[in-house]
Scaffold this motif. Structure first.
Motif, short mmCIF file in Angstrom:
data_model
loop_
_atom_site.label_atom_id
_atom_site.label_comp_id
_atom_site.label_asym_id
_atom_site.label_seq_id
_atom_site.Cartn_x
_atom_site.Cartn_y
_atom_site.Cartn_z
N GLY A 110 6.84 7.78 -4.40
CA GLY A 110 5.93 7.93 -3.26
C GLY A 110 5.78 6.68 -2.44
O GLY A 110 4.69 6.15 -2.28
N VAL A 140 0.83 -1.21 0.00
CA VAL A 140 0.00 0.00 0.00
C VAL A 140 0.87 1.27 0.00
O VAL A 140 0.74 2.13 0.86
CB VAL A 140 -1.01 0.02 1.17
N THR A 141 1.77 1.33 -0.96
CA THR A 141 2.51 2.58 -1.15
C THR A 141 1.49 3.66 -1.47
O THR A 141 0.54 3.42 -2.23
CB THR A 141 3.48 2.45 -2.33
N LEU A 142 1.66 4.83 -0.89
CA LEU A 142 0.62 5.86 -1.11
C LEU A 142 0.59 6.30 -2.57
O LEU A 142 -0.47 6.54 -3.13
CB LEU A 142 0.84 7.05 -0.17
N GLU A 143 1.76 6.38 -3.19
CA GLU A 143 1.79 6.56 -4.65
C GLU A 143 1.67 5.18 -5.26
O GLU A 143 2.47 4.29 -4.96
CB GLU A 143 3.13 7.18 -5.09
N THR A 144 0.67 5.00 -6.10
CA THR A 144 0.53 3.69 -6.73
C THR A 144 1.63 3.50 -7.77
O THR A 144 2.31 4.46 -8.15
CB THR A 144 -0.84 3.58 -7.42
#
Lengths: 158, 792, 279
Positions: free
Chosen positions: B256, B203-207
C-alpha cells in the motif's frame, strides 16, 4: 457493565450475529471477525479516509465507530459496491482511468465517490475534489480519481 | 537484422499503449493481499514499547506486572532480542569515511530517538498487547538531546556516540575548477542565500507491516513483507539471524505505497522475525500511524549555504554550497543515510554547463528518527539549489527565467558528455523538453495574465525547473560498496500447456504498474494476447534473483530482462515449431497466440497445440529434440553508473499576500524517460510524484522541539496533500531512447517529486518579486510567507 | 492505537443517561458522534471506564421549531443540520459554516452537542453559538438549566457543563428577516481546523456580535470589536480598520500551524473578509 456485546448487523446483504469486545472498532470487526479485508485501516484517527464505508446509507469512518454502535445497522463495504451500490460503471472508470495505484485508499475513495454520485451532484471538478478531500491518496495526485468520478456522472447523464 | 533489437522493427500491439493494469481489477473489488490482511493459525501480535525520550539511558526495565496481563505470551527487552541477532552497521565502502555504530533491533542501554523500540510484548491481540505495554515500568535517565544539525557539530554539543569525537557521520568535498577565484572576477555577479528544506516522511497509506512464520522441521523462516526489495531482505535476515539464505523466504504481495520508505531494515521487523523463530509460530507486526511517524525513515532535513556566480549575459560561472543534513542517531542499514547528501553533491547543477563547482556535504548524527532514501533521493534539494538560485540570478540581472535556462542548459547535441561534477550523461534532451513545456503551458499568455493580475493586487507567479533524474542504477550505486542489493534483475517466461505465458520477475509491484508493463512487454515481444500473460513478482521462492523496484529501475531494468526473456522464448518456440511444421524457423513468427508464416501471416499451429505436443505427446517429436518452453534472462546497466532521465516543469501559483496561502493554479511536466511503455501509467506516476513534491514544497514537515520530541506525529497535524488544493497537472513527453538497452526505457518515478519543489519555489518568488521579497525555506507555510512579506 | 478497555452503556432515555452520570465511580464519558472522542481513545489520551452512548435517545436527535427559538438536540449530526430546511431558514449561519467542518464522512457522524461540549478552540460551532447569542440546555439529576453561550465556554476542552451533566439542547434565536451574517475562516487544507476564523451576526437594530475561533484558548466574542461595528448599517474601510485595531485585545494563542503573531495577523484578515462578505 458490558465489556462484550452481541451484535446483529447486515454486511453486503449478509446477516451476521457476532460477539464483540465493546472496545473493538467497526473496521477491525469487519476485517478480523468477518474477514472482509477490503476495508483498509490507514490511521485509526479518522483523518486518512481509507476505512470509509457505508453505514445505513451514509459514509462513515469505520475506525471512529465502535462495532457495538453498528448493532442493527446495514453496512456496505467495497466488496459490495459492484452489486449493492450498482457501482460497476464507477469501478470500470477507476480501472480504465488508472484512478488507483497501490489500491490502499481505494475502498474509502470509492465510498466517497459513490456518495457524491448518489447525491446527484454534478461533474464539477472542484466540487468533486472538495467531496473527496477527506480521503488521502499518496500515489495518484488525485487527478485520475476526479476524472473517473466525472466520467461516471457524465455517462449516467447521457 | 536478427536478435532482440528487431522487436521494434514492426508496430507494437501493447508497448506504448495505455493499457489498463489488470491488477487493478481485484483491488477495486476489495481483493487485495496486503500484509495486515493475513491471519494465520496461532498467529500472535508483536507490540513494541518505544522510547518516549529522544536520548535517555535505560536504567531498568520491569516487566513483572506486564507478564501477568491478559493475553501476554512473551516479553522481550532489547538485550533479550540482541542475543539472537548479529548487529548491523549502515556504512558502504564507496562512501569513504562514513561511520555509524553497530545497531541492534531494539535499544540496549541507551535510547537515541523518540520512537526507538526498547521492549516488545507478544500478545494474543494488538489491543491486549497495548494494555500490557502500559504495565511495563522503565526507568530512564534522560540525556541531553542533540537536535539542531548545525549545533550538533559544535564542540560544545553532547555526543550521541561516546566512541566518536564528534557527531559528524560523514563529510564529502567536491571541487572542480576554482570557484572562489572565478567568482571574484569583476564581471561576475554573485548571489548568496541560505536555503532550508524541512524534514519529511513518506506517509505510505499502508503502514509498515510484516507477518513472520517459522517452520521448525525445515528451519524455514517465511516473512510476508510490505516492501520493495525481497532478495535484499532475504540476505539480511539470513545473515543477521544466522540462517541459510535458502531457508529464508520473503514474500511481497500487494503493497500500500512505499516510495522508498519500505526498502530499509527496521529493527521492529527484524525483531518480529526473531520472535517467530523463538516462539515457532506466526507473529504479526503492523505499525500504527503514531509508530509510523516516528519510526518510518524521514528524509530531507537540509540547511544549505549556497552561492552562484553569473555574468551579465546570464552564463553561469560557478556554483558553490555547503550542505548540512541531520540523519538521526545511526546511518540506516544497508543503504546508509549518506546517499541523499551524496546525490546532492553529484546532481546539483547537472542540467547546466559551467566550469567551477565547490560543494561540501556534512552528514550529522542527531537524536531524531533515522533519515534515509525516500522518493527522489536528494533531487528536490539539488534541483532547488541550482534552479532557484538560477532564477534569482535572472531576477538580479533582469533576464527572463527561460532565457537564462536556454543560455546554460547542456545542448541536446552535446551527448555523450559529463556534468561539472563528473556525471556521465547520454541521450538527454533539456532543450527539447523546455521547448515542449513552453508550448503546452502557453508561457506568453501566462505572462500577460500575470501583468493583469498584478494591477489588481493579485500576485501570481510562474516558476520553472530543468531537471535530471537518477534511474536504472548500475552496480556502482550500492553493490560496489558491499551492500547486498542486486543491480541486475531477472525475468522468466514460460509457455504453459494452454498457450498462455507465465512470467515471473524479480522487480516488485507497489502500485506503479510494474506487473502491467511486464505483461505488455511479454505479450508484445512474444506475440500473445495480453490477457494470456500471468505475472508473479515478490516471492523469493519463485522469482529470479534481483534487486526489486526502487530508484526507478522497474521498467528500465526489469523491463529489459523481460524483453530479452520473451525474445529468447520466442526463438525457442519457433525452433520447436519449425521441427513440428517441417519449416525453417526464420520463416516463422508468432502472432496472437499462433505460430504463423512470416511472409503471409498464415496460421500454422496454435501455441496451445504446440505446447500440448511438447508437454503431453512428446512421442510425436524427434528423439533428439528436447524443447525448452521456458527462458530466463537477466539484465544490468553496464555502460553508465545510472541512466539519467531529464525533464522540464513549470508551476503557476497565486500567493495570497494577506494570508500567506499559496494556491497552485496549474502544473506542467515534460519528461524524457526514453521509451514510454504505458503512457497513462507514466503520466500518473509523474502526477503522483509532482503531488509528493507539492507536499514537500508547501505542507510536509516533521516538526521537532528542542528536546527531540516530534510535535506533529499524527495525520491531523502532519499535513499531506489532499485533493482540494491540488492542481491539474498536464504531462507531456519527449522520447529519447537510452542506448543502454533494446527497450530504451529510463525511469520516471522520481521526476515529479524531485522537480516540483524547485518549480514551485521559483513561482512563489516570481510572484513575490514586485514586493521585493523572497522565500528560501520549504515547506513554504503561511507563517513563513507572511514573515517573508514582513506582515508579521 | 487500540482503544483501552471500557464498559459500554446505551440508555434509551435521558434519565437513564443522567443516573449513570451521577455515579462518579463509573467515570462515564458520553459518546455522541465519536468523531473527536474515538481518536482520543485510540491515542489512549482518553481512558474512560464507562462509555455512555447517547444515540439511543431519539428526542436528542430532534430539530424543533418553537415560536421563539430553534432547539437542536445534542445528537443532531452535522449532515442533518446541513440538510435541514428549518436550519437554513432560521439559522443560516449554521448552513454557511457546516461545509467547512471536516469532511462528509465526519459530518455524517459528528454532532452539534459533541462539538459544543468539547470546546475545541479551533472548532466552528462554538463560535456560531456565540455569534448567535444562543443557549445551551444542560440536564442533570438536579434538573435542567440554560447556560448562555457567552458563559458556557471556559477554555481549551473546558465548559460550564460538569461531568454529571448532559447537554440536551442547543437553543438558538430565530433569524429575523433583516438580520445579517458573516463567516470566514482560513485553513491550510479544505476541512482542516481553522488557523483563524470568525462568525459575525448583525441584528436588526445593528447590534453586532463577533466570535472568533482558532485564535485563542477558546472561541470568544470581542466586545471592543463589537462596539466599533455596532450601529453601522454597512462597514466602510475605516470602520473595518478600527475593528481590526480592536482585535489587538485578543489574547492570542499559537498552535502547530501558526504562532500568536500569525494568529493576530490572520484574525484581522478573517474579520475584514467576513465583514466584506456579510449578507
Amino acid at each position: 457493565m458490558m465489556k462484550t456485546a452481541q451484535i446483529t448487523l447486515t454486511i453486503n446483504g449478509e446477516k451476521h450475529i457476532e460477539d464483540v469486545p465493546v472496545r473493538m472498532n467497526l473496521a477491525d470487526f469487519i476485517r478480523t471477525k468477518i474477514g472482509l479485508t477490503g476495508t483498509h485501516v490507514g490511521c485509526e484517527h479518522g483523518v486518512c479516509g481509507a476505512c470509509t464505508l457505508f453505514l445505513d446509507g451514509v459514509t462513515i469512518r469505520s475506525c471512529l465507530t465502535l462495532a457495538v454502535q453498528a448493532d442493527g445497522s446495514e453496512i456496505t463495504t467495497i466488496e459490495g459496491y459492484e452489486t449493492d451500490k450498482n457501482a460497476s460503471d464507477l469501478i470500470k472508470n477507476f480501472h480504465t482511468r488508472n484512478a488507483l495505484q497501490c489500491g490502499y485508499c481505494t475502498p474509502g475513495m470509492l465510498a466517497s465517490s459513490i456518495e457524491y454520485i448518489e447525491q446527484g451532484n454534478p461533474a464539477d471538478r472542484e466540487l468533486v475534489k472538495q467531496h473527496i478531500s477527506g480521503n488521502y491518496c499518496r500515489c495518484t495526485g488525485y487527478q485520475a480519481i476526479v476524472d473517473a468520478i466525472c466520467t461516471t456522472i457524465e455517462e449516467r447523464q447521457n | 537484422m536478427t536478435g532482440p533489437a528487431t522487436v521494434f522493427d514492426k508496430p507494437t500491439d501493447y508497448i506504448g499503449k495505455s493499457i489498463p493494469r489488470s491488477d487493478a481489477s481485484r483491488l477495486l473489488r476489495g481483493k487485495g493481499h496486503y500484509v495486515d490482511d493475513i491471519q494465520l493459525p496461532r498467529m500472535v501480535h508483536a507490540v513494541f514499547l518505544r522510547s518516549p525520550h529522544a536520548h535517555a539511558r535505560i536504567i531498568s526495565i520491569d516487566i513483572k506486572e506486564a507478564e501477568k496481563a491478559k493475553g501476554v505470551i512473551a516479553i522481550y527487552t532489547g538485550n533479550d532480542i540482541a542475543k539472537h541477532v548479529k548487529p548491523y552497521v549502515g556504512v558502504l565502502s564507496h562512501l569513504p569515511g562514513l561511520r555509524s555504530p553497530a545497531q541492534y533491533p531494539l535499544a540496549l542501554d541507551v535510547a537515541r530517538w523518540q520512537g526507538e523500540p526498547v521492549a516488545v510484548v507478544v500478545c494474543s491481540s494488538r489491543a491486549l498487547g497495548e494494555d500490557a505495554l502500559e504495565l511495563i515500568n522503565i526507568t530512564y535517565e534522560p540525556l541531553p538531546a542533540v537536535t539542531d544539525t548545525l549545533d550538533a557539530l559544535s564542540s560544545e554539543s553532547p555526543l550521541i556516540h561516546g566512541e566518536y569525537d564528534s557527531n559528524l557521520a560523514w563529510k564529502r568535498e567536491v571541487e572542480v575548477g576554482s570557484l572562489d577565484k572565478a567568482l571574484s572576477g569583476d564581471d561576475v555577479i554573485v548571489i548568496e542565500r541560505q536555503m532550508k528544506f524541512g524534514r519529511h516522511t513518506g506517509v505510505t497509506l499502508e503502514t509498515r507491516a510484516t507477518v513472520c512464520d517459522y517452520v521448525p522441521g525445515d528451519d524455514e523462516l517465511i516473512m510476508y513483507y510490505a516492501g520493495q526489495a525481497p532478495h535484499m531482505l532475504q540476505f539480511i535476515l539470513a545473515k543477521h539471524l544466522s540462517m541459510l539464505e535458502e531457508n529464508v523466504r520473503v514474500v511481497a504481495h500487494d503493497i500500500g505505497g512505499s516510495f522508498g520508505i519500505k526498502v530499509h531494515t527496521y529493527g521492529d521487523e527484524i525483531a518480529t522475525a526473531i520472535i517467530a523463530k523463538l516462539l515457532k509460530r506466526p507473529v504479526k507486526f503492523t505499525a500504527d500511524r503514531l509508530e509510523s511517524f516516528v519510526t518510518d525513515i524521514h528524509a530531507r532535513d537540509h540547511v544549505v549555504n549556497v552561492k552562484i556566480g553569473v555574468r551579465k549575459d546570464g552564463s553561469i560561472v560557478g556554483i558553490g554550497f555547503n550542505d548540512f543534513t541531520g540523519i538521526g542517531p545511526f546511518s540506516m542499514y544497508p543503504r546508509t543515510s549518506a546517499i541523499e547528501c551524496n546525490q546532492i553533491l553529484n546532481l546539483t547543477g547537472a542540467p547546466y554547463q559551467f566550469e567551477h563547482y565547490q560543494a561540501v556535504g556534512n552528514v550529522v548524527f542527531q537524536n531524531k528518527t533515522l533519515m534515509c532514501q525516500y522518493r527522489a533521493v536528494g533531487h528536490p534539494i539539488a534541483m532547488a539549489i541550482s534552479d532557484c538560485m538560477l532564477e534569482e540570478a535572472a531576477r538580479v540581472i533582469g533576464m527572463d527565467p527561460v532565457q537564462i535556462r536556454k543560455k546554460n542548459l547542456i545542448p541536446d547535441d552535446a551527448y555523450p558528455t559529463k556534468s561539472a561534477t563528473g556525471m556521465r550523461f547520454d541521450d538527454l534532451s533539456h532543450h527539447a523538453c523546455l521547448d515542449k513545456l513552453l508550448e503546452i503551458m502557453n508561457y506568453d499568455k501566462l505572462l500577460s495574465d500575470q501583468e493583469e493580475h498584478r494591477k489588481k493586487g493579485i500576485y501570481r507567479g510562474i516558476g520553472f525547473v530543468s531537471l535530471v533524474e537518477v534511474t536504472n542504477p548500475s552496480p556502482m550505486f550500492y553493490g560496489i560498496g558491499g551492500a547486498p542489493i542486486a543491480s541486475q534483475d531477472g525475468a522468466t517466461v514460460r509457455l504453459d500447456a494452454a498457450g498462455a505465458l507465465h512470467v515471473s520477475s524479480s522487480v516488485t509491484e507497489q502500485g506503479q504498474g510494474t506487473n502491467a508493463i511486464l505483461q505488455q512487454i511479454a505479450a508484445d515481444v512474444f506475440g500473445v494476447s495480453i490477457e494470456r500473460v500471468k505475472v508473479t513478482t515478490g516471492d523469493t521462492a519463485t522469482v529470479p534473483y534481483g534487486g526489486g523496484t526502487w530508484a526507478s529501475r522497474g521498467a528500465g531494468i526489469g523491463g529489459e530482462a523481460m524483453l530479452q526473456a520473451a525474445y529468447a522464448l520466442k526463438e525457442q518456440v519457433l525452433s520447436t515449431a519449425a521441427v513440428i511444421l517441417q519449416a525453417k524457423a526464420e520463416e516463422l513468427d508468432i502472432a496472437s497466440g499462433e505460430v504463423v508464416l512470416k511472409s503471409s501471416g498464415e496460421q500454422k499451429i496454435s501455441l496451445g497445440d504446440l505446447a500440448k505436443i511438447v508437454y503431453y505427446r512428446g512421442n510425436e517429436l524427434p528423439n533428439d529434440l528436447q524443447p525448452e518452453l521456458i527462458a530466463t534472462r537477466h539484465y544490468r546497466v553496464t555502460d553508465f553508473p545510472f541512466v539519467f532521465t531529464n525533464g522540464a516543469m513549470a508551476a503557476h501559483v497565486e500567493v495570497d499576500t494577506n494570508t500567506g496561502l499559496i494556491k497552485i493554479l496549474h502544473f506542467w511536466a515534460v519528461e524524457d524517460c526514453g521509451r514510454v511503455i504505458n503512457p497513462q501509467l507514466v503520466d500518473d506516476q509523474i502526477r503522483g510524484g509532482v503531488v509528493q513534491g507539492i507536499g514537500g514544497a508547501l505542507y510536509e514537515e516533521c516538526v521537532y522541539d528542542a528536546d527531540g520530541q516530534m510535535q506533529n506525529a499524527s495525520m491531523a497535524d502532519y499535513l499531506v496533500p489532499m485533493a482540494s488544493e491540488m492542481p491539474e497537472i498536464t504531462v507531456a513527453h519527449v522520447e529519447t531512447f537510452t542506448k543502454t538497452s533494446v527497450l530504451g526505457a529510463k525511469g520516471a518515478g522520481e521526476a515529479g517529486t524531485g522537480g516540483a519543489p524547485a518549480a514551485i519555489m521559483n513561482a512563489v518568488n516570481n510572484a513575490l518579486s514586485p514586493l521585493n521579497c523572497g522565500i528560501w525555506q520549504m515547506p513554504m507555510t503561511p507563517e513563513r510567507v507572511l514573515r517573508a512579506l514582513g506582515k508579521i | 492505537m487500540k482503544a483501552p478497555d471500557f464498559s459500554y452503556e446505551k440508555p434509551n432515555s435521558i434519565p437513564g443517561i443522567l443516573s449513570l452520570l451521577e455515579k462518579d465511580e463509573l467515570e462515564c464519558q458520553l459518546l455522541a458522534g465519536g468523531q473527536s472522542l474515538m481518536p482520543m481513545m485510540n491515542f489512549r489520551m482518553a481512558t474512560p471506564k464507562t462509555i455512555v452512548d447517547i444515540s439511543g435517545v431519539s428526542e436528542l436527535s430532534l430539530i424543533t421549531d418553537t415560536p421563539k427559538a430553534i432547539e437542536i438536540g445534542a445528537m443532531v449530526r452535522y449532515c442533518e443540520l446541513q440538510d435541514s430546511d428549518v436550519i437554513q431558514k432560521f439559522c443560516p449561519l449554521i448552513t454557511m459554516v457546516i461545509p467547512h467542518i471536516a469532511h462528509p464522512a465526519i459530518r455524517n457522524r459528528g454532532t452539534i452537542g459533541g462539538s459544543i461540549g468539547l470546546s475545541d478552540p479551533a472548532a466552528e460551532l462554538p463560535a456560531v453559538l456565540l455569534a448567535l447569542d444562543g443557549k445551551v440546555e444542560v440536564s442533570s439529576n438536579k434538573g435542567i438549566r440554560e447556560e448562555p453561550a457567552n458563559k458556557f465556554f471556559k477554555g481549551i476542552y473546558e465548559t460550564a457543563c460538569s461531568s454529571n451533566e448532559l447537554i440536551t439542547k442547543i437553543i438558538l434565536p430565530k433569524a429575523l428577516p433583516k438580520q445579517k451574517f458573516g463567516f470566514y475562516e482560513i485553513s491550510r487544507r479544505h476541512g482542516d481546523y481553522a488557523m483563524a476564523g470568525v462568525c459575525i451576526a448583525q441584528d436588526q437594530d445593528l447590534t453586532v456580535r463577533v466570535a472568533f475561533f482558532g485564535v485563542a484558548e477558546k472561541a470568544l466574542r470581542i466586545a471592543s470589536i463589537e462596539k466599533v461595528l455596532s450601529g453601522n448599517s454597512d462597514f466602510s474601510q475605516s470602520i473595518i480598520e478600527n475593528a481590526q485595531n480592536a482585535a489587538e485585545d485578543i489574547q492570542f494563542e499559537g498552535d502547530m500551524n501558526a504562532g500568536p503573531e500569525v494568529k493576530k495577523h490572520l484574525a484581522k484578515v478573517v474579520l475584514e473578509r467576513a465583514l466584506e462578505g456579510i449578507k
